[in-house]
Design a protein around this motif. Sequence first.
Motif, PDB file in Angstrom:
ATOM      1  N   VAL A 180       0.838  -1.206   0.000  1.00  0.00           N
ATOM      2  CA  VAL A 180       0.000   0.000   0.000  1.00  0.00           C
ATOM      3  C   VAL A 180       0.871   1.254   0.000  1.00  0.00           C
ATOM      4  O   VAL A 180       0.666   2.179  -0.803  1.00  0.00           O
ATOM      5  CB  VAL A 180      -0.938   0.005   1.222  1.00  0.00           C
ATOM      6  CG1 VAL A 180      -1.638   1.362   1.362  1.00  0.00           C
ATOM      7  CG2 VAL A 180      -1.974  -1.102   1.108  1.00  0.00           C
ATOM      8  N   LEU A 181       1.862   1.296   0.889  1.00  0.00           N
ATOM      9  CA  LEU A 181       2.718   2.473   0.980  1.00  0.00           C
ATOM     10  C   LEU A 181       3.548   2.661  -0.290  1.00  0.00           C
ATOM     11  O   LEU A 181       3.778   3.797  -0.734  1.00  0.00           O
ATOM     12  CB  LEU A 181       3.635   2.369   2.205  1.00  0.00           C
ATOM     13  CG  LEU A 181       3.100   3.037   3.480  1.00  0.00           C
ATOM     14  CD1 LEU A 181       1.800   2.381   3.926  1.00  0.00           C
ATOM     15  CD2 LEU A 181       4.134   2.989   4.598  1.00  0.00           C
ATOM     16  N   THR A 182       4.001   1.552  -0.873  1.00  0.00           N
ATOM     17  CA  THR A 182       4.780   1.640  -2.107  1.00  0.00           C
ATOM     18  C   THR A 182       3.947   2.240  -3.228  1.00  0.00           C
ATOM     19  O   THR A 182       4.415   3.100  -3.995  1.00  0.00           O
ATOM     20  CB  THR A 182       5.276   0.242  -2.523  1.00  0.00           C
ATOM     21  OG1 THR A 182       6.086  -0.304  -1.473  1.00  0.00           O
ATOM     22  CG2 THR A 182       6.092   0.322  -3.801  1.00  0.00           C
ATOM     23  N   ARG A 183       2.686   1.822  -3.329  1.00  0.00           N
ATOM     24  CA  ARG A 183       1.809   2.377  -4.365  1.00  0.00           C
ATOM     25  C   ARG A 183       1.603   3.874  -4.174  1.00  0.00           C
ATOM     26  O   ARG A 183       1.615   4.646  -5.129  1.00  0.00           O
ATOM     27  CB  ARG A 183       0.461   1.657  -4.349  1.00  0.00           C
ATOM     28  CG  ARG A 183       0.527   0.201  -4.766  1.00  0.00           C
ATOM     29  CD  ARG A 183      -0.862  -0.398  -4.836  1.00  0.00           C
ATOM     30  NE  ARG A 183      -0.827  -1.820  -5.168  1.00  0.00           N
ATOM     31  CZ  ARG A 183      -1.884  -2.513  -5.565  1.00  0.00           C
ATOM     32  NH1 ARG A 183      -3.062  -1.911  -5.667  1.00  0.00           N
ATOM     33  NH2 ARG A 183      -1.793  -3.800  -5.842  1.00  0.00           N
ATOM     34  N   HIS A 184       1.391   4.281  -2.921  1.00  0.00           N
ATOM     35  CA  HIS A 184       1.205   5.712  -2.666  1.00  0.00           C
ATOM     36  C   HIS A 184       2.473   6.496  -2.975  1.00  0.00           C
ATOM     37  O   HIS A 184       2.402   7.613  -3.505  1.00  0.00           O
ATOM     38  CB  HIS A 184       0.776   5.930  -1.208  1.00  0.00           C
ATOM     39  CG  HIS A 184      -0.683   5.689  -0.972  1.00  0.00           C
ATOM     40  ND1 HIS A 184      -1.606   6.715  -0.983  1.00  0.00           N
ATOM     41  CD2 HIS A 184      -1.393   4.556  -0.748  1.00  0.00           C
ATOM     42  CE1 HIS A 184      -2.820   6.225  -0.759  1.00  0.00           C
ATOM     43  NE2 HIS A 184      -2.719   4.912  -0.612  1.00  0.00           N
ATOM     44  N   ALA A 185       3.622   5.914  -2.655  1.00  0.00           N
ATOM     45  CA  ALA A 185       4.882   6.585  -2.962  1.00  0.00           C
ATOM     46  C   ALA A 185       5.080   6.751  -4.463  1.00  0.00           C
ATOM     47  O   ALA A 185       5.746   7.693  -4.918  1.00  0.00           O
ATOM     48  CB  ALA A 185       6.050   5.804  -2.351  1.00  0.00           C
ATOM     49  N   GLU A 186       4.478   5.826  -5.238  1.00  0.00           N
ATOM     50  CA  GLU A 186       4.605   5.887  -6.693  1.00  0.00           C
ATOM     51  C   GLU A 186       3.518   6.731  -7.347  1.00  0.00           C
ATOM     52  O   GLU A 186       3.408   6.776  -8.575  1.00  0.00           O
ATOM     53  CB  GLU A 186       4.576   4.468  -7.257  1.00  0.00           C
ATOM     54  CG  GLU A 186       5.794   3.633  -6.858  1.00  0.00           C
ATOM     55  CD  GLU A 186       5.662   2.171  -7.256  1.00  0.00           C
ATOM     56  OE1 GLU A 186       4.533   1.780  -7.660  1.00  0.00           O
ATOM     57  OE2 GLU A 186       6.654   1.430  -7.154  1.00  0.00           O
ATOM     58  N   PHE A 195      -0.046   6.693  -6.460  1.00  0.00           N
ATOM     59  CA  PHE A 195      -1.431   6.201  -6.459  1.00  0.00           C
ATOM     60  C   PHE A 195      -2.346   7.183  -5.740  1.00  0.00           C
ATOM     61  O   PHE A 195      -2.051   7.644  -4.641  1.00  0.00           O
ATOM     62  CB  PHE A 195      -1.508   4.833  -5.772  1.00  0.00           C
ATOM     63  CG  PHE A 195      -2.911   4.348  -5.529  1.00  0.00           C
ATOM     64  CD1 PHE A 195      -3.715   3.944  -6.586  1.00  0.00           C
ATOM     65  CD2 PHE A 195      -3.439   4.311  -4.240  1.00  0.00           C
ATOM     66  CE1 PHE A 195      -5.016   3.497  -6.369  1.00  0.00           C
ATOM     67  CE2 PHE A 195      -4.744   3.865  -4.012  1.00  0.00           C
ATOM     68  CZ  PHE A 195      -5.522   3.459  -5.087  1.00  0.00           C
ATOM     69  N   ASP A 196      -3.473   7.518  -6.374  1.00  0.00           N
ATOM     70  CA  ASP A 196      -4.459   8.418  -5.797  1.00  0.00           C
ATOM     71  C   ASP A 196      -5.778   7.653  -5.658  1.00  0.00           C
ATOM     72  O   ASP A 196      -6.424   7.328  -6.657  1.00  0.00           O
ATOM     73  CB  ASP A 196      -4.667   9.639  -6.699  1.00  0.00           C
ATOM     74  CG  ASP A 196      -5.648  10.643  -6.111  1.00  0.00           C
ATOM     75  OD1 ASP A 196      -6.207  10.365  -5.032  1.00  0.00           O
ATOM     76  OD2 ASP A 196      -5.846  11.711  -6.724  1.00  0.00           O
ATOM     77  N   PRO A 197      -6.205   7.350  -4.429  1.00  0.00           N
ATOM     78  CA  PRO A 197      -7.435   6.570  -4.248  1.00  0.00           C
ATOM     79  C   PRO A 197      -8.680   7.278  -4.774  1.00  0.00           C
ATOM     80  O   PRO A 197      -9.719   6.655  -4.958  1.00  0.00           O
ATOM     81  CB  PRO A 197      -7.505   6.369  -2.731  1.00  0.00           C
ATOM     82  CG  PRO A 197      -6.640   7.430  -2.145  1.00  0.00           C
ATOM     83  CD  PRO A 197      -5.570   7.691  -3.140  1.00  0.00           C
ATOM     84  N   ARG A 198      -8.593   8.586  -5.019  1.00  0.00           N
ATOM     85  CA  ARG A 198      -9.741   9.317  -5.557  1.00  0.00           C
ATOM     86  C   ARG A 198      -9.841   9.226  -7.080  1.00  0.00           C
ATOM     87  O   ARG A 198     -10.832   9.635  -7.665  1.00  0.00           O
ATOM     88  CB  ARG A 198      -9.669  10.788  -5.137  1.00  0.00           C
ATOM     89  CG  ARG A 198      -9.869  11.012  -3.644  1.00  0.00           C
ATOM     90  CD  ARG A 198      -9.611  12.443  -3.248  1.00  0.00           C
ATOM     91  NE  ARG A 198      -8.203  12.776  -3.382  1.00  0.00           N
ATOM     92  CZ  ARG A 198      -7.284  12.539  -2.452  1.00  0.00           C
ATOM     93  NH1 ARG A 198      -7.638  11.964  -1.314  1.00  0.00           N
ATOM     94  NH2 ARG A 198      -6.016  12.856  -2.647  1.00  0.00           N
ATOM     95  N   ALA A 227      -5.522   4.722 -11.785  1.00  0.00           N
ATOM     96  CA  ALA A 227      -4.916   3.526 -11.203  1.00  0.00           C
ATOM     97  C   ALA A 227      -5.061   2.313 -12.116  1.00  0.00           C
ATOM     98  O   ALA A 227      -4.535   1.242 -11.818  1.00  0.00           O
ATOM     99  CB  ALA A 227      -5.544   3.225  -9.852  1.00  0.00           C
TER     100      ALA A 227
END
Length: 327
Positions: free
Chosen positions: A194-200, A202-205, A210
């Motif tokens: 999860v953190l890796t995706r956000h660092a790359e 990723f925007d959940p909105r 995505a």
Amino acid sequence: MSAPTPETSESSDRARSALEALRSEIAKAVVGQDPAVTGLVVALLCRGHVLLEGVPGVAKTLLVRALAATLELDSKRVQFTPDLMPGDITGSLVYDSRTAEFSFQPGPVFTNLLLADEINRTPPKTQSSLLEAMEERQVTVDGTPRALPDPFLVAATQNPVEYEGTYPLPEAQLDRFLLKLTVPLPARDHEIDVLTRHAEGFDPRDLHAAGVRPVAGPADLEAARAAVARTSVSPEVTGYIVDICRATRESPSLSLGVSPRGATALLSTARAWAWLTGRDYVTPDDVKALALPALRHRIQLRPEAEMEGVTPDSVITTVLAHVPVPR
């Protein structure tokens, strides 16, 4: 029950493949919640509703939004708060000064997938406004019933009731939910993902960015529902379901056991699970697989059992261990 024709078998296989593709598509946005994804699909197949329970921040809302995106379903979200009124959900009559008449303004419940976010943050009066919509698939305003779209699913999220400022759902409304799914904290490797995706970035909105794409539609869902309805259940398995539910009513830890409505819920969800796994008949293992999510919210612990640390899941697990399994 008539045997399926080659055409219906082919349609059933296509629908199963499409729904199986949901897992990998939703996984682009939600990490490590396969059981919850499966539960939501089962509820759609059974025309039921789902209660998602978990602490804040475990992607309950994101999970429902991703499901709607992959199925090309219209979805709306309602943030439940202490001052939310029933009309804010169902809709209300609005005066039109140009025509000097009242016209109905539909509320967010008029959708395919309603995300009722933090449903236990609002008082019982507003919670109960969903009862007619969930059971009758219509809302009545000023004496006029108005049908809801099909498919229609309420996916309600709930924080654990011990959190301050929450209102436990009334038993009558809990019973309207086909499944109660627990959304746990992620495992360490999933949380790193999860953190890796956000660092790359990723925007959940922004699910489209995505890579989340529609992989199934209403036609697939309808074909799947028809196939589930053809899934056979032997008298032995039906008796097994009844014995499980009757055993909860005799449990010394419970003040309220599973009602016949709960038994029918376990039957329908076991059929859907059997079909999803590629069979046209239900086994006792299918029943066991759905027993916890289908029954955990339909039983009530005695206060003394709760003080001793007994949980609904532990009671159901004990019942499953003692009820004889048909051969």
